[in-house]
Design an enzyme around this catalytic site. Structure first.
Site, PDB file in Angstrom:
ATOM      1  N   LYS A 184       0.885  -1.065   0.048  1.00 44.26           N
ATOM      2  CA  LYS A 184       0.010  -0.016   0.002  1.00 44.26           C
ATOM      3  C   LYS A 184       0.845   1.263  -0.027  1.00 44.26           C
ATOM      4  CE  LYS A 184      -1.958  -1.245   3.791  1.00 44.26           C
ATOM      5  NZ  LYS A 184      -1.297  -2.752   3.903  1.00 44.26           N
ATOM      6  N   HIS A 234       4.837   0.813   6.353  1.00 46.55           N
ATOM      7  CA  HIS A 234       4.729   1.132   4.733  1.00 46.55           C
ATOM      8  C   HIS A 234       5.943   1.569   4.385  1.00 46.55           C
ATOM      9  CE1 HIS A 234       0.048   2.056   5.996  1.00 46.55           C
ATOM     10  NE2 HIS A 234       0.422   0.807   6.101  1.00 46.55           N
ATOM     11  N   GLN A 240      -3.048  -2.021   7.539  1.00 49.27           N
ATOM     12  CA  GLN A 240      -3.428  -3.441   7.402  1.00 49.27           C
ATOM     13  C   GLN A 240      -4.220  -3.601   6.149  1.00 49.27           C
ATOM     14  OE1 GLN A 240      -4.099  -1.407  10.852  1.00 49.27           O
ATOM     15  NE2 GLN A 240      -1.871  -1.892  10.938  1.00 49.27           N
TER      16      GLN A 240
HETATM   17  P1  GDP Z   1       2.472  -2.130   3.409  1.00 50.59           P
HETATM   18  O1  GDP Z   1       2.387  -2.385   4.608  1.00 50.59           O
HETATM   19  O2  GDP Z   1       1.089  -2.524   2.279  1.00 50.59           O
HETATM   20  O3  GDP Z   1       2.574  -0.556   2.758  1.00 50.59           O
HETATM   21  O4  GDP Z   1       3.319  -2.813   2.580  1.00 50.59           O
HETATM   22  P2  GDP Z   1       5.176  -3.070   3.256  1.00 50.59           P
HETATM   23  O5  GDP Z   1       5.747  -1.762   2.782  1.00 50.59           O
HETATM   24  O6  GDP Z   1       4.915  -3.490   4.711  1.00 50.59           O
HETATM   25  O7  GDP Z   1       5.640  -4.330   2.292  1.00 50.59           O
HETATM   26  C1  GDP Z   1       5.693  -4.359   0.924  1.00 50.59           C
HETATM   27  C2  GDP Z   1       7.258  -4.517   0.859  1.00 50.59           C
HETATM   28  O8  GDP Z   1       7.210  -4.877  -0.765  1.00 50.59           O
HETATM   29  C3  GDP Z   1       7.936  -3.318   0.983  1.00 50.59           C
HETATM   30  O9  GDP Z   1       9.143  -3.591   1.256  1.00 50.59           O
HETATM   31  C4  GDP Z   1       7.863  -2.579  -0.727  1.00 50.59           C
HETATM   32  O10 GDP Z   1       9.225  -2.096  -0.917  1.00 50.59           O
HETATM   33  C5  GDP Z   1       7.923  -3.988  -1.490  1.00 50.59           C
HETATM   34  N1  GDP Z   1       7.430  -3.815  -2.720  1.00 50.59           N
HETATM   35  C6  GDP Z   1       6.433  -3.027  -3.017  1.00 50.59           C
HETATM   36  N2  GDP Z   1       5.920  -3.151  -4.149  1.00 50.59           N
HETATM   37  C7  GDP Z   1       6.631  -4.362  -4.326  1.00 50.59           C
HETATM   38  C8  GDP Z   1       6.918  -4.959  -5.883  1.00 50.59           C
HETATM   39  O11 GDP Z   1       6.065  -4.788  -7.066  1.00 50.59           O
HETATM   40  N3  GDP Z   1       7.987  -5.631  -6.138  1.00 50.59           N
HETATM   41  C9  GDP Z   1       8.929  -5.907  -5.198  1.00 50.59           C
HETATM   42  N4  GDP Z   1       9.740  -6.866  -5.432  1.00 50.59           N
HETATM   43  N5  GDP Z   1       8.681  -5.368  -3.917  1.00 50.59           N
HETATM   44  C10 GDP Z   1       7.802  -4.372  -3.615  1.00 50.59           C
HETATM   45  P1  IMO Z   2       0.474  -2.872   7.231  1.00 46.12           P
HETATM   46  O1  IMO Z   2      -0.397  -1.437   7.535  1.00 46.12           O
HETATM   47  C1  IMO Z   2       0.737  -7.030   8.471  1.00 46.12           C
HETATM   48  C2  IMO Z   2      -0.992  -8.128  12.155  1.00 46.12           C
HETATM   49  C3  IMO Z   2      -0.063  -8.724  13.370  1.00 46.12           C
HETATM   50  C4  IMO Z   2      -1.056  -9.613  14.128  1.00 46.12           C
HETATM   51  C5  IMO Z   2      -2.486  -9.112  13.866  1.00 46.12           C
HETATM   52  C6  IMO Z   2      -2.862  -8.263  15.195  1.00 46.12           C
HETATM   53  O2  IMO Z   2       1.875  -2.805   7.287  1.00 46.12           O
HETATM   54  O3  IMO Z   2      -0.173  -3.516   6.380  1.00 46.12           O
HETATM   55  P2  IMO Z   2      -1.848  -5.954  16.176  1.00 46.12           P
HETATM   56  O4  IMO Z   2      -0.412  -5.632  16.812  1.00 46.12           O
HETATM   57  O5  IMO Z   2      -2.337  -4.994  15.158  1.00 46.12           O
HETATM   58  O6  IMO Z   2      -2.692  -6.451  17.375  1.00 46.12           O
HETATM   59  O7  IMO Z   2      -1.620  -7.357  15.701  1.00 46.12           O
HETATM   60  O8  IMO Z   2      -2.236  -8.143  12.673  1.00 46.12           O
HETATM   61  N1  IMO Z   2      -0.612  -6.906  11.693  1.00 46.12           N
HETATM   62  C7  IMO Z   2      -0.318  -6.886  10.497  1.00 46.12           C
HETATM   63  N2  IMO Z   2       0.395  -7.413   9.552  1.00 46.12           N
HETATM   64  N3  IMO Z   2       0.705  -5.600   8.311  1.00 46.12           N
HETATM   65  C8  IMO Z   2       0.167  -4.845   9.214  1.00 46.12           C
HETATM   66  O9  IMO Z   2       0.090  -3.330   8.807  1.00 46.12           O
HETATM   67  C9  IMO Z   2       0.064  -5.221  10.197  1.00 46.12           C
HETATM   68  N4  IMO Z   2      -0.652  -4.710  11.494  1.00 46.12           N
HETATM   69  C10 IMO Z   2      -0.768  -5.506  12.234  1.00 46.12           C
HETATM   70  O10 IMO Z   2       1.014  -9.413  12.934  1.00 46.12           O
HETATM   71  O11 IMO Z   2      -1.116 -10.965  13.340  1.00 46.12           O
HETATM   72 MG    MG Z   3       3.441  -3.244   6.221  1.00 51.71          MG
END
Ligand code: GDP
Ligand code: IMO
Ligand code: MG
Length: 426
Positions: free
Chosen positions: A17, A42, A225
């Site tokens: 996201k 994120h 999330q």
């Molecule tokens: P969010 O919580 O939904 O914002 O996602 P996160 O940032 O926690 O996890 C997504 C991970 O994948 C991050 O390390 C991003 O830099 C990476 N990422 C996002 N889009 C892509 C993609 O299209 N390809 C690859 N290889 N990595 C990506």
């Molecule tokens: P983003 O925004 C992935 C998961 C935790 C656990 C459950 C409850 O980066 O997508 P909490 O601490 O919220 O009470 O934990 O939810 N969890 C996530 N998993 N991405 C997240 O956020 C999360 N935020 C909470 O691992 O299983």
């Molecule tokens: Mg995340």
């Protein structure tokens, strides 16, 4: 019709996201987080530089955009100050000109983090929370004993609410968990110190958001999330404690439903989950390690390895319904580049029956066997592709199937972590 949009996760979080919000932020004026706290992580990669957001909206990298932390959030001031310091050290400008915090968002205290840990220890089925005190803070909010960000700026009110909370928590924690107790004076001093540092960011964000809306500015709502972690619609009790799906936007910002013009749902080309809970398509073999390594599937917040599995189209179709998704964004397609074949879950088998939807009963959901449709892999590097037509035909077939099955048109495909690594689909 208006141009305001929501970006929500359709799986168990970490769909990418942050990256998508960063890209879409270029076209909006205001970015608002409406739920969750620093359980979120994120990641945005810009010019090879990595930025991690936990509380601050991912739009902050765009100079001149107003970022708002809405009232539906739970705010740990220590984590917030830390994040501000880290981002500033990376050269990101953060001031009350571009960051505002809702006075009616709730505050996370040490007793919330403590209870999060205690409850995990005594439960027979751990949730695997992030340990950030998210659930306990929302518990206090709904129990009407919570302390809000604005309360910190009124020392008399704050100290009286804190005294009530400490009395209650110390009594309970001592009895139930044998914990010595918290010092009211220490917490009061600590939090009055935070109040001093955050006060200029705090305001009536409901009025602020209505004002920007009336001025015709464009607003992006940043979901944290994902729908399968939503407290109402997810795999309860293995969920977080807020409404991560679109429903949370209205109670979490004070803006009405008609503000929303478009809902963008983000899903990974496969599936991941951090923490405990059912995950029917989870890899049980070496594939799990392969995808975890290739996709860098380690938590942004806790560093925990993420569980990996095949794309569950049944769950994503459900998430598309719950959120009224208008456009689907599929991320991390590149991670599947080297595979011989790729599977998609299109139904579940349970005790000889076929289920076409996500079952309510967590015991049933924990023992379903996925029914897969198998696609040939494309075995070509997609990370430099910038036009949908130029994707290998196998990748297009895979994406088209997903789009049709879940019932949403694909508007973007992400093929790498950098801002530039994206395909816009006409
Ligand atoms: P969010 O919580 O939904 O914002 O996602 P996160 O940032 O926690 O996890 C997504 C991970 O994948 C991050 O390390 C991003 O830099 C990476 N990422 C996002 N889009 C892509 C993609 O299209 N390809 C690859 N290889 N990595 C990506
Ligand atoms: P983003 O925004 C992935 C998961 C935790 C656990 C459950 C409850 O980066 O997508 P909490 O601490 O919220 O009470 O934990 O939810 N969890 C996530 N998993 N991405 C997240 O956020 C999360 N935020 C909470 O691992 O299983
Ligand atoms: Mg995340």
């Amino acid at each position: 019709m208006n141009n305001n949009l929501a970006v929500v996760g359709l799986q168990w979080g970490d769909e990418g996201k942050g990256k998508i919000i960063d890209i879409l932020s270029a076209g909006v004026d205001v970015v608002v987080r409406y739920q969750g706290g620093n359980n979120a992580g994120h990641t945005v990669v810009k010019d090879g530089k990595r930025y991690a957001f936990h509380l601050i909206p991912s739009g902050i990298l765009h100079p001149g955009k107003l970022c708002v932390m809405g009232n539906g959030m739970v705010v740990d001031p220590l984590a917030l100050l830390h994040e501000i310091d880290e981002l500033r050290a990376q050269g990101v400008e953060i001031s009350p000109r571009n960051l505002r915090i809702a006075e009616n968002a709730h505050v996370i205290f040490p007793y919330h983090r403590k209870l999060d840990g205690f409850r995990e220890k005594i439960r027979s089925n751990r949730i695997g929370t992030t340990g950030r005190g998210i659930g306990p803070c929302y518990m206090d909010k709904y129990a009407r004993s919570g302390i809000r960000v604005g309360d910190l700026l009124n020392p008399r009110l704050f100290l009286s609410k804190l005294a009530d909370n400490i009395r209650e928590k110390n009594g309970i924690y001592r009895q139930v968990f044998g914990y010595d107790g918290f010092s009211e004076e220490e917490i009061a001093r600590e939090y009055l110190g935070y109040a001093e540092r955050i006060k200029d960011f705090v305001c009536d964000t409901v009025s602020l958001l209505h004002q920007v809306w009336e001025e015709g500015k464009t607003i992006l709502f940043e979901g944290a999330q994902g729908t399968m972690l939503d407290v109402d619609f997810g795999t309860y009790p293995f969920v977080t404690s807020s409404n991560a799906s679109v429903g949370g936007i209205f109670s979490g910002t004070g803006l009405p439903p008609k503000v929303l013009g478009k809902v963008i749902g983000v899903a990974k080309a496969y599936a991941t989950r951090v923490g405990e809970g059912p995950f029917p398509t989870e890899f049980k073999d070496a594939m799990g390690d392969l995808i975890r390594e290739k996709g860098g599937e380690f938590g942004t917040t806790t560093g925990r390895p993420r569980r990996c599995g095949w794309f569950d189209a049944v769950l994503v179709r459900y998430a598309v319904q719950v959120n009224g998704v208008d456009e689907l964004v599929v991320t991390k397609l590149d991670v599947l580049d080297n595979l011989e074949e790729i599977k998609v879950c299109v139904g579940y088998r349970y005790e000889g029956r076929e289920l076409e939807t996500f079952p309510f009963d967590i015991d049933v959901f924990s023992s379903v066997v996925p029914i897969y449709k198998t696609f040939p892999g494309w075995k070509v590097d997609t990370s430099s592709v910038r036009r949908f037509e130029e994707l290998p035909s196998e990748a297009k077939a895979y994406l088209n199937f997903i789009s049709e099955f879940v019932g949403a048109r694909i508007s973007m495909v992400s093929v790498g972590s950098d801002r530039e690594e994206v395909i816009f689909v006409d």
